[in-house]
Design an enzyme around this catalytic site. Structure first.
Site, PDB file in Angstrom:
ATOM      1  N   THR A   1      64.355  12.981  78.755  1.00 16.54           N
ATOM      2  CA  THR A   1      65.433  12.964  79.748  1.00 16.54           C
ATOM      3  C   THR A   1      65.116  12.023  80.905  1.00 16.54           C
ATOM      4  OG1 THR A   1      66.093  15.224  79.176  1.00 16.54           O
ATOM      5  CG2 THR A   1      66.779  14.390  81.333  1.00 16.54           C
ATOM      6  N   VAL A   2      63.879  12.040  81.365  1.00 16.94           N
ATOM      7  CA  VAL A   2      63.503  11.148  82.468  1.00 16.94           C
ATOM      8  C   VAL A   2      63.550   9.694  82.004  1.00 16.94           C
ATOM      9  CG1 VAL A   2      61.734  10.579  84.165  1.00 16.94           C
ATOM     10  CG2 VAL A   2      62.112  12.950  83.519  1.00 16.94           C
TER      11      VAL A   2
ATOM     12  N   LYS B   1      74.870  13.934  75.490  1.00 13.49           N
ATOM     13  CA  LYS B   1      73.952  14.956  74.995  1.00 13.49           C
ATOM     14  C   LYS B   1      74.706  15.758  73.944  1.00 13.49           C
ATOM     15  CE  LYS B   1      70.041  17.361  75.267  1.00 13.49           C
ATOM     16  NZ  LYS B   1      68.685  16.789  75.146  1.00 13.49           N
TER      17      LYS B   1
ATOM     18  N   GLY C   1      64.624  17.586  71.072  1.00 12.70           N
ATOM     19  CA  GLY C   1      63.379  17.611  70.314  1.00 12.70           C
ATOM     20  C   GLY C   1      63.133  16.278  69.629  1.00 12.70           C
TER      21      GLY C   1
ATOM     22  N   PRO D   1      55.936   6.856  84.939  1.00 10.54           N
ATOM     23  CA  PRO D   1      54.845   7.608  85.558  1.00 10.54           C
ATOM     24  C   PRO D   1      55.098   9.104  85.589  1.00 10.54           C
ATOM     25  CG  PRO D   1      56.121   6.446  87.222  1.00 10.54           C
ATOM     26  CD  PRO D   1      56.607   5.960  85.896  1.00 10.54           C
TER      27      PRO D   1
END
Length: 256
Positions: free
Chosen positions: A21-22, A42, A117, A205
């Site tokens: 997601t990030v 989604k 997943g 990060p």
């Protein structure tokens, strides 16, 4: 594959909690910074109750002005077909997902389809998977992988599954690059593109989602390679991380 070819990009992971997601938010933010219109789809959100923010809401929070679409939501944190069956709600088959993505692509420069997943998690009782969605769309797949020990195996398996289905692996992004990477993580910067037979396209990060959204949007392009609309350079990043030495913990004990 040129960046302009990616009207639809399917985002999958080597498993759960790897930073899909990030990473999706970072790709969306970089595209928005370049002036492109973006939609995030989604297909099935699991483990989130009605009214609670889901993955697409997190992408919007971080990336800003993007269109969000969630096709189905199931309360239990399970594979979509299992969650749908247990909830008594209808599942979302691959053709329906592909149709929704196609409609979004008609009005947006980039559509990001974020799976649940890994690549072969079942979406319905017929066995549809995100790989089937990518095949129906003719879309490349972006693989989000973890940084450390064990990621080479899951990356290899996913890449082999894509090749077996004649699907295009656009590249690999490390979804959560640690602030103090260990030896395995640093070595994986060279090994991941080798086992995937696809380029390393970024390293997000660790803790990026905790940054203020304005900061996230400003920095997102520095975590992604030019193919994803960023400025990140895999060779320079790997060289910089490799320069960090690991202190020996003491003399090795001979085997007897």
């Amino acid at each position: 594959m040129r960046r302009s070819d990616m009207a639809v990009l399917v985002v999958t992971g080597t498993g759960t909690e790897v930073g899909k997601t990030v990473t999706t938010a970072a790709v969306a933010a970089a595209a928005r910074a370049a002036g492109r219109s973006v939609a995030v789809l989604k297909p099935a959100q699991t483990g989130v109750a009605p009214g609670e923010p889901g993955d697409v809401d997190e992408v919007v929070r971080l990336a800003g002005d993007v269109t969000r679409v969630e096709l189905a939501r199931f309360p239990e944190p399970l594979a979509p077909d299992t969650a749908a069956r247990r909830s008594g709600l209808p599942s979302v088959p691959a053709p329906e997902i592909a149709e929704a993505a196609g409609k979004l692509a008609a009005d947006h420069d980039l559509v990001l389809v974020e799976g649940a997943g890994g690549l072969l998690v079942r979406l319905d009782d017929a066995g549809s998977t995100l790989a089937d969605v990518a095949r129906l769309l003719g879309a490349p797949v972006l693989l989000v992988a973890s940084a450390g020990l064990g990621t080479l195996n899951t990356t290899t398996l996913t890449a082999e599954a894509l090749r077996a289905r004649e699907l295009v692996l656009a590249g690999v992004v490390v979804g959560s690059w640690p602030h103090e990477p260990d030896l395995a993580a640093r070595c994986n910067l060279a090994d991941l593109p080798s086992v995937a037979e696809a380029p390393l396209l970024g390293a997000v990060p660790a803790g990026a989602a905790a940054r203020p959204p304005a900061d996230f949007r400003t920095q997102a392009s520095t975590w992604l390679a030019p193919r994803l609309g960023g400025t990140w350079d895999a060779t320079a990043f790997a060289a910089r991380e490799a320069a960090v030495t690991v202190r020996p913990t003491g003399p090795a004990t001979p085997l007897r």
